[in-house]
Design a protein around this motif. Structure first.
Motif, PDB file in Angstrom:
ATOM      1  N   LYS A 195       0.858  -1.186   0.000  1.00  0.00           N
ATOM      2  CA  LYS A 195       0.000   0.000   0.000  1.00  0.00           C
ATOM      3  C   LYS A 195       0.891   1.233   0.000  1.00  0.00           C
ATOM      4  O   LYS A 195       1.956   1.244   0.633  1.00  0.00           O
ATOM      5  CB  LYS A 195      -0.906   0.003   1.224  1.00  0.00           C
ATOM      6  N   HIS A 196       0.450   2.247  -0.719  1.00  0.00           N
ATOM      7  CA  HIS A 196       1.214   3.491  -0.779  1.00  0.00           C
ATOM      8  C   HIS A 196       0.262   4.625  -1.149  1.00  0.00           C
ATOM      9  O   HIS A 196      -0.846   4.381  -1.622  1.00  0.00           O
ATOM     10  CB  HIS A 196       2.356   3.376  -1.790  1.00  0.00           C
ATOM     11  N   ASP A 197       0.713   5.836  -0.906  1.00  0.00           N
ATOM     12  CA  ASP A 197      -0.104   7.001  -1.228  1.00  0.00           C
ATOM     13  C   ASP A 197       0.093   7.459  -2.663  1.00  0.00           C
ATOM     14  O   ASP A 197      -0.851   7.932  -3.305  1.00  0.00           O
ATOM     15  CB  ASP A 197       0.233   8.169  -0.288  1.00  0.00           C
ATOM     16  N   LYS A 198       1.323   7.300  -3.162  1.00  0.00           N
ATOM     17  CA  LYS A 198       1.645   7.860  -4.473  1.00  0.00           C
ATOM     18  C   LYS A 198       2.916   7.224  -5.022  1.00  0.00           C
ATOM     19  O   LYS A 198       3.810   6.856  -4.263  1.00  0.00           O
ATOM     20  CB  LYS A 198       1.850   9.372  -4.288  1.00  0.00           C
ATOM     21  N   LEU A 199       2.994   7.085  -6.348  1.00  0.00           N
ATOM     22  CA  LEU A 199       4.246   6.700  -6.996  1.00  0.00           C
ATOM     23  C   LEU A 199       5.004   7.986  -7.324  1.00  0.00           C
ATOM     24  O   LEU A 199       4.442   8.903  -7.929  1.00  0.00           O
ATOM     25  CB  LEU A 199       3.994   5.915  -8.279  1.00  0.00           C
ATOM     26  N   VAL A 200       6.268   8.042  -6.906  1.00  0.00           N
ATOM     27  CA  VAL A 200       7.069   9.251  -7.059  1.00  0.00           C
ATOM     28  C   VAL A 200       8.389   8.892  -7.713  1.00  0.00           C
ATOM     29  O   VAL A 200       8.979   7.856  -7.408  1.00  0.00           O
ATOM     30  CB  VAL A 200       7.326   9.896  -5.671  1.00  0.00           C
ATOM     31  N   ASP A 201       8.878   9.752  -8.598  1.00  0.00           N
ATOM     32  CA  ASP A 201      10.197   9.546  -9.183  1.00  0.00           C
ATOM     33  C   ASP A 201      11.239   9.662  -8.073  1.00  0.00           C
ATOM     34  O   ASP A 201      11.225  10.609  -7.288  1.00  0.00           O
ATOM     35  CB  ASP A 201      10.468  10.576 -10.280  1.00  0.00           C
ATOM     36  N   ALA A 202      12.151   8.702  -8.008  1.00  0.00           N
ATOM     37  CA  ALA A 202      13.149   8.663  -6.937  1.00  0.00           C
ATOM     38  C   ALA A 202      13.967   9.948  -6.861  1.00  0.00           C
ATOM     39  O   ALA A 202      14.359  10.365  -5.773  1.00  0.00           O
ATOM     40  CB  ALA A 202      14.066   7.457  -7.132  1.00  0.00           C
ATOM     41  N   SER A 203      14.199  10.585  -7.994  1.00  0.00           N
ATOM     42  CA  SER A 203      15.010  11.809  -8.002  1.00  0.00           C
ATOM     43  C   SER A 203      14.307  12.981  -7.312  1.00  0.00           C
ATOM     44  O   SER A 203      14.952  13.965  -6.955  1.00  0.00           O
ATOM     45  CB  SER A 203      15.385  12.195  -9.433  1.00  0.00           C
ATOM     46  N   GLU A 204      12.996  12.870  -7.094  1.00  0.00           N
ATOM     47  CA  GLU A 204      12.248  13.938  -6.425  1.00  0.00           C
ATOM     48  C   GLU A 204      12.265  13.805  -4.904  1.00  0.00           C
ATOM     49  O   GLU A 204      11.882  14.737  -4.192  1.00  0.00           O
ATOM     50  CB  GLU A 204      10.787  13.940  -6.909  1.00  0.00           C
ATOM     51  N   LEU A 205      12.693  12.647  -4.412  1.00  0.00           N
ATOM     52  CA  LEU A 205      12.690  12.409  -2.967  1.00  0.00           C
ATOM     53  C   LEU A 205      13.965  12.968  -2.344  1.00  0.00           C
ATOM     54  O   LEU A 205      15.037  12.935  -2.945  1.00  0.00           O
ATOM     55  CB  LEU A 205      12.547  10.918  -2.682  1.00  0.00           C
ATOM     56  N   VAL A 206      13.830  13.481  -1.123  1.00  0.00           N
ATOM     57  CA  VAL A 206      14.947  14.146  -0.449  1.00  0.00           C
ATOM     58  C   VAL A 206      15.386  13.298   0.743  1.00  0.00           C
ATOM     59  O   VAL A 206      14.612  13.067   1.681  1.00  0.00           O
ATOM     60  CB  VAL A 206      14.540  15.555   0.034  1.00  0.00           C
ATOM     61  N   ALA A 207      16.635  12.856   0.692  1.00  0.00           N
ATOM     62  CA  ALA A 207      17.186  12.074   1.797  1.00  0.00           C
ATOM     63  C   ALA A 207      17.287  12.954   3.039  1.00  0.00           C
ATOM     64  O   ALA A 207      17.536  14.158   2.947  1.00  0.00           O
ATOM     65  CB  ALA A 207      18.573  11.552   1.427  1.00  0.00           C
ATOM     66  N   ASN A 208      17.076  12.339   4.195  1.00  0.00           N
ATOM     67  CA  ASN A 208      17.230  13.079   5.435  1.00  0.00           C
ATOM     68  C   ASN A 208      18.724  13.346   5.637  1.00  0.00           C
ATOM     69  O   ASN A 208      19.514  12.402   5.702  1.00  0.00           O
ATOM     70  CB  ASN A 208      16.667  12.284   6.618  1.00  0.00           C
ATOM     71  N   PRO A 209      19.134  14.606   5.724  1.00  0.00           N
ATOM     72  CA  PRO A 209      20.558  14.912   5.853  1.00  0.00           C
ATOM     73  C   PRO A 209      21.173  14.404   7.157  1.00  0.00           C
ATOM     74  O   PRO A 209      22.389  14.296   7.262  1.00  0.00           O
ATOM     75  CB  PRO A 209      20.606  16.440   5.783  1.00  0.00           C
ATOM     76  N   ARG A 210      20.334  14.029   8.109  1.00  0.00           N
ATOM     77  CA  ARG A 210      20.827  13.519   9.390  1.00  0.00           C
ATOM     78  C   ARG A 210      20.780  11.995   9.470  1.00  0.00           C
ATOM     79  O   ARG A 210      21.055  11.423  10.519  1.00  0.00           O
ATOM     80  CB  ARG A 210      20.028  14.140  10.531  1.00  0.00           C
ATOM     81  N   ASN A 211      20.462  11.327   8.364  1.00  0.00           N
ATOM     82  CA  ASN A 211      20.405   9.862   8.369  1.00  0.00           C
ATOM     83  C   ASN A 211      21.813   9.314   8.624  1.00  0.00           C
ATOM     84  O   ASN A 211      22.718   9.533   7.827  1.00  0.00           O
ATOM     85  CB  ASN A 211      19.878   9.345   7.026  1.00  0.00           C
ATOM     86  N   PRO A 212      22.007   8.593   9.729  1.00  0.00           N
ATOM     87  CA  PRO A 212      23.329   8.063  10.024  1.00  0.00           C
ATOM     88  C   PRO A 212      23.666   6.772   9.279  1.00  0.00           C
ATOM     89  O   PRO A 212      24.812   6.335   9.282  1.00  0.00           O
ATOM     90  CB  PRO A 212      23.264   7.796  11.538  1.00  0.00           C
ATOM     91  N   ASN A 213      22.688   6.161   8.628  1.00  0.00           N
ATOM     92  CA  ASN A 213      22.901   4.884   7.955  1.00  0.00           C
ATOM     93  C   ASN A 213      23.535   5.118   6.584  1.00  0.00           C
ATOM     94  O   ASN A 213      23.066   5.938   5.807  1.00  0.00           O
ATOM     95  CB  ASN A 213      21.567   4.145   7.812  1.00  0.00           C
ATOM     96  N   GLN A 214      24.578   4.374   6.301  1.00  0.00           N
ATOM     97  CA  GLN A 214      25.273   4.467   5.020  1.00  0.00           C
ATOM     98  C   GLN A 214      24.981   3.210   4.200  1.00  0.00           C
ATOM     99  O   GLN A 214      24.919   2.112   4.753  1.00  0.00           O
ATOM    100  CB  GLN A 214      26.786   4.606   5.239  1.00  0.00           C
ATOM    101  N   HIS A 215      24.844   3.385   2.895  1.00  0.00           N
ATOM    102  CA  HIS A 215      24.514   2.265   2.015  1.00  0.00           C
ATOM    103  C   HIS A 215      25.633   2.089   0.993  1.00  0.00           C
ATOM    104  O   HIS A 215      25.874   2.976   0.175  1.00  0.00           O
ATOM    105  CB  HIS A 215      23.181   2.521   1.297  1.00  0.00           C
ATOM    106  N   GLY A 216      26.293   0.940   1.058  1.00  0.00           N
ATOM    107  CA  GLY A 216      27.376   0.646   0.133  1.00  0.00           C
ATOM    108  C   GLY A 216      26.859   0.247  -1.241  1.00  0.00           C
ATOM    109  O   GLY A 216      25.693  -0.113  -1.408  1.00  0.00           O
ATOM    110  N   SER A 217      27.748   0.292  -2.204  1.00  0.00           N
ATOM    111  CA  SER A 217      27.363  -0.010  -3.583  1.00  0.00           C
ATOM    112  C   SER A 217      26.881  -1.450  -3.740  1.00  0.00           C
ATOM    113  O   SER A 217      25.981  -1.721  -4.525  1.00  0.00           O
ATOM    114  CB  SER A 217      28.517   0.273  -4.544  1.00  0.00           C
ATOM    115  N   GLY A 218      27.452  -2.385  -2.985  1.00  0.00           N
ATOM    116  CA  GLY A 218      27.002  -3.773  -3.061  1.00  0.00           C
ATOM    117  C   GLY A 218      25.578  -3.934  -2.568  1.00  0.00           C
ATOM    118  O   GLY A 218      24.780  -4.660  -3.169  1.00  0.00           O
TER     119      GLY A 218
END
Length: 149
Positions: free
Chosen positions: A11-34
């Protein structure tokens, strides 16, 4: 309504282009390329099972940063989004931290994992859709009663 090439199973409210979403600048989690490559492969093949959560207040992603990064690597970059209200900025940050931390606190039963992987090995499913690469799968199976001699 926007149609997506990717399967949406949540379930979701809307389909959004990923480039329009804004990452939280305080997110401490890092995501590696793998991790991002594995997420993209899983999402393209199996579809979306969880929406990205975005705060109505800040407009930032609260959970799903890795999935958004994966979507940016995919041919169909639209993601299911659930817009949610938080009682305060502190509650929003707490949810962001908890979403990252709670999965880290789980413990994997290696025998149970080996049994599941052994069962999946009998299917035609690519075992890398489990998040484990084939080297790790072989190590887990060889060190269990389910491994092949």
């Amino acid at each position: 309504m926007i149609m997506s090439k990717n399967k949406i199973h949540c379930k979701h409210d809307k389909l959004v282009d990923a480039s329009e979403l804004v990452a939280n600048p305080r997110n401490p989690n890092q995501h590696g390329s793998g991790q991002i490559a594995a997420l993209a492969k899983i999402l393209e093949t199996q579809g979306w099972r969880s929406p990205v959560v975005v705060s109505n207040d800040s407009g930032f992603i609260v959970s799903g940063h890795g999935r958004v990064l994966a979507a940016l690597k995919m041919s169909d970059q639209r993601v299911p989004v659930s817009y949610q209200d938080f009682q305060s900025e502190a509650e929003e940050w707490a949810h962001l931290i908890a979403d990252n931390r709670l999965a880290e606190l789980s413990e994997i039963s290696t025998p149970a994992l080996a049994e599941l992987l052994s069962d999946l090995e009998q299917s035609d499913l690519d075992l890398e859709f489990t998040g484990y690469d084939m080297i790790d799968v072989e190590k887990i199976l060889l060190n269990s009663e389910f491994g092949t001699p």
